[in-house]
Write an enzyme that holds these catalytic residues in place. Sequence first.
Site, PDB file in Angstrom:
ATOM      1  N   HIS A   1     -23.167 -26.849  -4.453  1.00 52.99           N
ATOM      2  CA  HIS A   1     -24.347 -27.605  -3.988  1.00 52.99           C
ATOM      3  C   HIS A   1     -24.149 -29.103  -4.279  1.00 52.99           C
ATOM      4  O   HIS A   1     -25.030 -29.748  -4.858  1.00 52.99           O
ATOM      5  CB  HIS A   1     -25.641 -27.091  -4.641  1.00 52.99           C
ATOM      6  CG  HIS A   1     -26.887 -27.509  -3.894  1.00 52.99           C
ATOM      7  ND1 HIS A   1     -28.010 -26.717  -3.798  1.00 52.99           N
ATOM      8  CD2 HIS A   1     -27.186 -28.653  -3.205  1.00 52.99           C
ATOM      9  CE1 HIS A   1     -28.946 -27.349  -3.100  1.00 52.99           C
ATOM     10  NE2 HIS A   1     -28.461 -28.533  -2.739  1.00 52.99           N
TER      11      HIS A   1
ATOM     12  N   ARG B   1     -29.608 -24.547   2.986  1.00 59.25           N
ATOM     13  CA  ARG B   1     -30.113 -23.884   1.792  1.00 59.25           C
ATOM     14  C   ARG B   1     -29.573 -22.453   1.726  1.00 59.25           C
ATOM     15  O   ARG B   1     -29.374 -21.816   2.759  1.00 59.25           O
ATOM     16  CB  ARG B   1     -31.648 -23.798   1.814  1.00 59.25           C
ATOM     17  CG  ARG B   1     -32.355 -25.060   1.381  1.00 59.25           C
ATOM     18  CD  ARG B   1     -32.183 -25.349  -0.112  1.00 59.25           C
ATOM     19  NE  ARG B   1     -32.868 -26.570  -0.503  1.00 59.25           N
ATOM     20  CZ  ARG B   1     -32.318 -27.780  -0.531  1.00 59.25           C
ATOM     21  NH1 ARG B   1     -31.051 -27.952  -0.189  1.00 59.25           N
ATOM     22  NH2 ARG B   1     -33.012 -28.832  -0.916  1.00 59.25           N
TER      23      ARG B   1
HETATM   24  P1  NDP Z   1     -34.870 -32.922   8.979  1.00 63.19           P
HETATM   25  O1  NDP Z   1     -36.269 -32.497   8.731  1.00 63.19           O
HETATM   26  O2  NDP Z   1     -34.627 -34.312   9.436  1.00 63.19           O
HETATM   27  O3  NDP Z   1     -34.202 -31.942  10.050  1.00 63.19           O
HETATM   28  C1  NDP Z   1     -34.431 -30.576  10.045  1.00 63.19           C
HETATM   29  C2  NDP Z   1     -34.006 -30.023  11.383  1.00 63.19           C
HETATM   30  O4  NDP Z   1     -34.176 -28.593  11.365  1.00 63.19           O
HETATM   31  C3  NDP Z   1     -34.860 -30.543  12.547  1.00 63.19           C
HETATM   32  O5  NDP Z   1     -34.057 -30.746  13.677  1.00 63.19           O
HETATM   33  C4  NDP Z   1     -35.835 -29.387  12.788  1.00 63.19           C
HETATM   34  O6  NDP Z   1     -36.346 -29.321  14.102  1.00 63.19           O
HETATM   35  C5  NDP Z   1     -34.931 -28.216  12.513  1.00 63.19           C
HETATM   36  N1  NDP Z   1     -35.719 -26.994  12.245  1.00 63.19           N
HETATM   37  C6  NDP Z   1     -36.592 -26.768  11.241  1.00 63.19           C
HETATM   38  N2  NDP Z   1     -37.133 -25.538  11.358  1.00 63.19           N
HETATM   39  C7  NDP Z   1     -36.593 -24.990  12.463  1.00 63.19           C
HETATM   40  C8  NDP Z   1     -36.755 -23.750  13.132  1.00 63.19           C
HETATM   41  N3  NDP Z   1     -37.607 -22.821  12.672  1.00 63.19           N
HETATM   42  N4  NDP Z   1     -36.049 -23.526  14.250  1.00 63.19           N
HETATM   43  C9  NDP Z   1     -35.202 -24.475  14.747  1.00 63.19           C
HETATM   44  N5  NDP Z   1     -34.999 -25.675  14.157  1.00 63.19           N
HETATM   45  C10 NDP Z   1     -35.678 -25.927  13.036  1.00 63.19           C
HETATM   46  O7  NDP Z   1     -34.070 -32.610   7.638  1.00 63.19           O
HETATM   47  P2  NDP Z   1     -32.699 -33.256   7.129  1.00 63.19           P
HETATM   48  O8  NDP Z   1     -31.754 -33.321   8.248  1.00 63.19           O
HETATM   49  O9  NDP Z   1     -32.976 -34.470   6.359  1.00 63.19           O
HETATM   50  O10 NDP Z   1     -32.246 -32.136   6.058  1.00 63.19           O
HETATM   51  C11 NDP Z   1     -32.026 -30.810   6.460  1.00 63.19           C
HETATM   52  C12 NDP Z   1     -31.841 -29.891   5.262  1.00 63.19           C
HETATM   53  O11 NDP Z   1     -30.591 -30.135   4.643  1.00 63.19           O
HETATM   54  C13 NDP Z   1     -32.838 -30.092   4.114  1.00 63.19           C
HETATM   55  O12 NDP Z   1     -34.068 -29.445   4.383  1.00 63.19           O
HETATM   56  C14 NDP Z   1     -32.114 -29.470   2.944  1.00 63.19           C
HETATM   57  O13 NDP Z   1     -32.424 -28.095   2.837  1.00 63.19           O
HETATM   58  C15 NDP Z   1     -30.647 -29.629   3.312  1.00 63.19           C
HETATM   59  N6  NDP Z   1     -29.949 -30.560   2.426  1.00 63.19           N
HETATM   60  C16 NDP Z   1     -28.906 -30.096   1.646  1.00 63.19           C
HETATM   61  C17 NDP Z   1     -28.208 -30.938   0.846  1.00 63.19           C
HETATM   62  C18 NDP Z   1     -27.039 -30.455   0.068  1.00 63.19           C
HETATM   63  O14 NDP Z   1     -26.557 -31.182  -0.814  1.00 63.19           O
HETATM   64  N7  NDP Z   1     -26.500 -29.285   0.349  1.00 63.19           N
HETATM   65  C19 NDP Z   1     -28.544 -32.365   0.751  1.00 63.19           C
HETATM   66  C20 NDP Z   1     -29.631 -32.748   1.601  1.00 63.19           C
HETATM   67  C21 NDP Z   1     -30.307 -31.875   2.399  1.00 63.19           C
HETATM   68  P3  NDP Z   1     -37.278 -30.497  14.686  1.00 63.19           P
HETATM   69  O15 NDP Z   1     -36.334 -31.661  14.890  1.00 63.19           O
HETATM   70  O16 NDP Z   1     -37.793 -29.957  15.950  1.00 63.19           O
HETATM   71  O17 NDP Z   1     -38.318 -30.784  13.647  1.00 63.19           O
HETATM   72  C1  OXD Z   2     -31.415 -32.054  -1.010  1.00 63.74           C
HETATM   73  C2  OXD Z   2     -30.332 -31.435  -1.780  1.00 63.74           C
HETATM   74  O1  OXD Z   2     -32.275 -31.364  -0.467  1.00 63.74           O
HETATM   75  O2  OXD Z   2     -29.595 -32.163  -2.471  1.00 63.74           O
HETATM   76  O3  OXD Z   2     -31.418 -33.316  -0.927  1.00 63.74           O
HETATM   77  O4  OXD Z   2     -30.155 -30.223  -1.701  1.00 63.74           O
END
Ligand code: NDP
Ligand code: OXD
Length: 315
Positions: A278, A230
Amino acid sequence: MALLIIGSDRLDNFYHATKDVAPDRDVRAFPDIGNPSEIKYALAWKADEGALKKFENLELIVSVGAGVDHLFNDPNLPDVPIVRYVDPDLTTRMVQYVVLQTLFHVRRMTEIQAQQRTREWNFLAEPLPSEVRVGIMGIGVLGQACATALGGFGYQINGWSRSEKSIDGVNCFAGDADLEPFLNQTDVLVVLLPFTPATKGILNRDLFAKLSTSGRQPRLPGPVLINAGRGGLQVETDILAALEGGSLYAASLDVFETEPLSADSPLWANERLVITPHNAAESADESIARYFLRQIERLETGKLLENIVDPKVGY
Ligand code: NDP
Ligand code: OXD
């Protein structure tokens, strides 16, 4: 009881995709909501602040995206279960994006493209795959899929998460105490974190200074940043300063502090920076509609919802 599609600029697409899959369902697309008390399930993306609060009988919110920061931005968000979007379609697209950007920078393509513009034929040294250390910040659903794909190229893979993990082929780091050692062992930083109060602005000059800066030869000319998480995670002035000052060699950004990125942003002009709108993982309308309907069916048949968000941590 009705299903509502709200807040997305693809409202019509989701409406038609949902009706195609479930023609007998009462589906409504904002603002044609009919009687608000009939709305039970919402598929939402960046709805206006307070908009979801108006549906007193709402029982479920499904996020169009994997990220749910667009929901937690709303101080009046109703207290109902929130399910985020997790789907092979989205995951595959994100893996493709991250692999594309990683290979692009490891193969020094921004420099090679610059050479092409000036008609220069220079051989640029590249690191051996086994010398490249990719550090994935956020080793969740998307991060782990990227780790598997990137590991296949022979790169060393490090992963950083909030909770401790053990993942085959990934050297795992967890929590604030592990952040610095994780960064010290990272040449290519792939960011797939959610945007939460804990991660806001985490990609800043202090963090870039901790990225691998020693023992780089014959590694990359400098650290690489790839952020597809993000825009709120990053401080864009710091990224630009790091690219100009050399603490970052190159970067790819799919997300921005303000989207769309304004035409007068100085980011556009940096030749070592790849900007995408994005679109790292845009999902198909039908996949999203099917996922929405699947969650509703699970709720209606007493099964557990999938991929429920924890409002306490915000993802
Ligand atoms: P998940 O919830 O599966 O994974 C998030 C990861 O981030 C987990 O490993 C989590 O740790 C870690 N995390 C969260 N907070 C912290 C912190 N404070 N310190 C350290 N690690 C942290 O999410 P996804 O993999 O499905 O998606 C991740 C992000 O990708 C979404 O939230 C979104 O913002 C972004 N995204 C962007 C897209 C785009 O088109 N650009 C498309 C889809 C998603 P833990 O495993 O311990 O919970
Ligand atoms: C998502 C994105 O969060 O597309 O899936 O950004």
